[in-house]
Design a protein around this motif. Structure first.
Motif, PDB file in Angstrom:
ATOM      1  N   ALA A  20      52.918 -21.508  60.535  1.00  0.00           N
ATOM      2  CA  ALA A  20      52.114 -21.975  59.399  1.00  0.00           C
ATOM      3  C   ALA A  20      52.104 -20.918  58.297  1.00  0.00           C
ATOM      4  O   ALA A  20      52.301 -21.231  57.112  1.00  0.00           O
ATOM      5  N   ALA A  21      51.911 -19.663  58.672  1.00  0.00           N
ATOM      6  CA  ALA A  21      51.877 -18.586  57.682  1.00  0.00           C
ATOM      7  C   ALA A  21      53.219 -18.446  56.977  1.00  0.00           C
ATOM      8  O   ALA A  21      53.272 -18.199  55.769  1.00  0.00           O
ATOM      9  N   ALA A  22      54.315 -18.614  57.717  1.00  0.00           N
ATOM     10  CA  ALA A  22      55.640 -18.501  57.120  1.00  0.00           C
ATOM     11  C   ALA A  22      55.857 -19.557  56.037  1.00  0.00           C
ATOM     12  O   ALA A  22      56.622 -19.346  55.102  1.00  0.00           O
ATOM     13  N   GLN A  23      55.190 -20.686  56.177  1.00  0.00           N
ATOM     14  CA  GLN A  23      55.292 -21.760  55.180  1.00  0.00           C
ATOM     15  C   GLN A  23      54.126 -21.732  54.193  1.00  0.00           C
ATOM     16  O   GLN A  23      53.967 -22.650  53.400  1.00  0.00           O
ATOM     17  N   ARG A  24      53.315 -20.698  54.295  1.00  0.00           N
ATOM     18  CA  ARG A  24      52.133 -20.556  53.434  1.00  0.00           C
ATOM     19  C   ARG A  24      51.214 -21.769  53.547  1.00  0.00           C
ATOM     20  O   ARG A  24      50.725 -22.308  52.567  1.00  0.00           O
ATOM     21  N   ARG A  25      50.995 -22.192  54.790  1.00  0.00           N
ATOM     22  CA  ARG A  25      50.112 -23.315  55.086  1.00  0.00           C
ATOM     23  C   ARG A  25      49.001 -22.833  56.005  1.00  0.00           C
ATOM     24  O   ARG A  25      49.160 -21.873  56.737  1.00  0.00           O
ATOM     25  N   SER A  26      47.897 -23.551  55.979  1.00  0.00           N
ATOM     26  CA  SER A  26      46.852 -23.288  56.972  1.00  0.00           C
ATOM     27  C   SER A  26      47.331 -23.871  58.301  1.00  0.00           C
ATOM     28  O   SER A  26      48.237 -24.718  58.336  1.00  0.00           O
ATOM     29  N   MET A  27      46.733 -23.418  59.387  1.00  0.00           N
ATOM     30  CA  MET A  27      47.089 -23.998  60.685  1.00  0.00           C
ATOM     31  C   MET A  27      46.759 -25.483  60.692  1.00  0.00           C
ATOM     32  O   MET A  27      47.528 -26.293  61.224  1.00  0.00           O
ATOM     33  N   ASN A  28      45.637 -25.863  60.115  1.00  0.00           N
ATOM     34  CA  ASN A  28      45.249 -27.266  60.065  1.00  0.00           C
ATOM     35  C   ASN A  28      46.306 -28.091  59.328  1.00  0.00           C
ATOM     36  O   ASN A  28      46.732 -29.148  59.795  1.00  0.00           O
ATOM     37  N   ASP A  29      46.744 -27.606  58.174  1.00  0.00           N
ATOM     38  CA  ASP A  29      47.751 -28.317  57.391  1.00  0.00           C
ATOM     39  C   ASP A  29      49.068 -28.405  58.162  1.00  0.00           C
ATOM     40  O   ASP A  29      49.723 -29.448  58.195  1.00  0.00           O
ATOM     41  N   PHE A  30      49.470 -27.316  58.808  1.00  0.00           N
ATOM     42  CA  PHE A  30      50.721 -27.293  59.560  1.00  0.00           C
ATOM     43  C   PHE A  30      50.674 -28.264  60.742  1.00  0.00           C
ATOM     44  O   PHE A  30      51.599 -29.050  60.946  1.00  0.00           O
ATOM     45  N   ILE A  31      49.590 -28.225  61.518  1.00  0.00           N
ATOM     46  CA  ILE A  31      49.462 -29.125  62.669  1.00  0.00           C
ATOM     47  C   ILE A  31      49.419 -30.581  62.197  1.00  0.00           C
ATOM     48  O   ILE A  31      50.041 -31.459  62.803  1.00  0.00           O
ATOM     49  N   SER A  32      48.722 -30.843  61.093  1.00  0.00           N
ATOM     50  CA  SER A  32      48.681 -32.208  60.547  1.00  0.00           C
ATOM     51  C   SER A  32      50.072 -32.667  60.134  1.00  0.00           C
ATOM     52  O   SER A  32      50.456 -33.814  60.383  1.00  0.00           O
ATOM     53  N   LEU A  33      50.860 -31.783  59.518  1.00  0.00           N
ATOM     54  CA  LEU A  33      52.224 -32.117  59.117  1.00  0.00           C
ATOM     55  C   LEU A  33      53.079 -32.444  60.336  1.00  0.00           C
ATOM     56  O   LEU A  33      53.826 -33.428  60.337  1.00  0.00           O
ATOM     57  N   VAL A  34      52.961 -31.650  61.388  1.00  0.00           N
ATOM     58  CA  VAL A  34      53.735 -31.890  62.603  1.00  0.00           C
ATOM     59  C   VAL A  34      53.348 -33.231  63.232  1.00  0.00           C
ATOM     60  O   VAL A  34      54.206 -34.028  63.612  1.00  0.00           O
ATOM     61  N   MET A  35      52.050 -33.497  63.320  1.00  0.00           N
ATOM     62  CA  MET A  35      51.600 -34.762  63.910  1.00  0.00           C
ATOM     63  C   MET A  35      52.027 -35.960  63.045  1.00  0.00           C
ATOM     64  O   MET A  35      52.420 -37.002  63.550  1.00  0.00           O
ATOM     65  N   GLU A  36      51.953 -35.801  61.736  1.00  0.00           N
ATOM     66  CA  GLU A  36      52.391 -36.867  60.823  1.00  0.00           C
ATOM     67  C   GLU A  36      53.888 -37.114  60.981  1.00  0.00           C
ATOM     68  O   GLU A  36      54.339 -38.254  61.066  1.00  0.00           O
ATOM     69  N   ALA A  37      54.663 -36.048  61.067  1.00  0.00           N
ATOM     70  CA  ALA A  37      56.112 -36.189  61.239  1.00  0.00           C
ATOM     71  C   ALA A  37      56.452 -36.841  62.575  1.00  0.00           C
ATOM     72  O   ALA A  37      57.413 -37.594  62.682  1.00  0.00           O
ATOM     73  N   ALA A  38      55.645 -36.568  63.595  1.00  0.00           N
ATOM     74  CA  ALA A  38      55.906 -37.129  64.923  1.00  0.00           C
ATOM     75  C   ALA A  38      55.556 -38.604  65.020  1.00  0.00           C
ATOM     76  O   ALA A  38      56.117 -39.325  65.839  1.00  0.00           O
ATOM     77  N   THR A  39      54.644 -39.070  64.175  1.00  0.00           N
ATOM     78  CA  THR A  39      54.153 -40.440  64.342  1.00  0.00           C
ATOM     79  C   THR A  39      54.428 -41.373  63.182  1.00  0.00           C
ATOM     80  O   THR A  39      54.229 -42.575  63.300  1.00  0.00           O
TER      81      THR A  39
END
Length: 109
Positions: A20-39
């Motif tokens: 998340a930090a490498a993409q300059r995202r919060s953990m919440n934003d990163f996890i949401s992106l991963v879950m959105e991409a998965a579903t």
């Protein structure tokens, strides 16, 4: 908006935090992106495509399920069918030769 707790191994949490930090995202934003991409198969972006590809390698991408009722084809995400879909499926299942007739016929009865 719902709030979700996530329990994971400390090493995994650390890897997620660094990704998340490498993409300059919060953990919440990163996890949401991963879950959105998965579903969400309609999600289109370079980052989402990269995540979907990686999740796909692990068979973790949720894809819509094709359902056939009579001649009609319906695309559905996994989930509960509507009452109308249940009734239509029950009607379709009630046609044709019953299993007991097929078994009896095979026995020469």
């Amino acid at each position: 908006m719902a709030q979700v707790s996530w329990r994971a191994d400390d090493e995994l949490v650390d890897r997620v935090r660094r990704a998340a930090a490498a993409q300059r995202r919060s953990m919440n934003d990163f996890i949401s992106l991963v879950m959105e991409a998965a579903t969400n198969p309609d999600l289109v972006s370079d980052e989402a495509a990269r995540i979907r590809e990686r999740l796909g390698r692990m068979d973790l991408v949720v894809t819509p399920m094709r359902v056939y009722v009579d001649e009609d084809v319906h695309d559905h995400a996994l989930g509960d069918p509507s009452q109308e879909e249940i009734e239509k499926a029950m009607e379709a299942a009630g046609r044709g030769t019953s299993l007991s007739d097929i078994v009896s016929e095979g026995r020469g009865e």
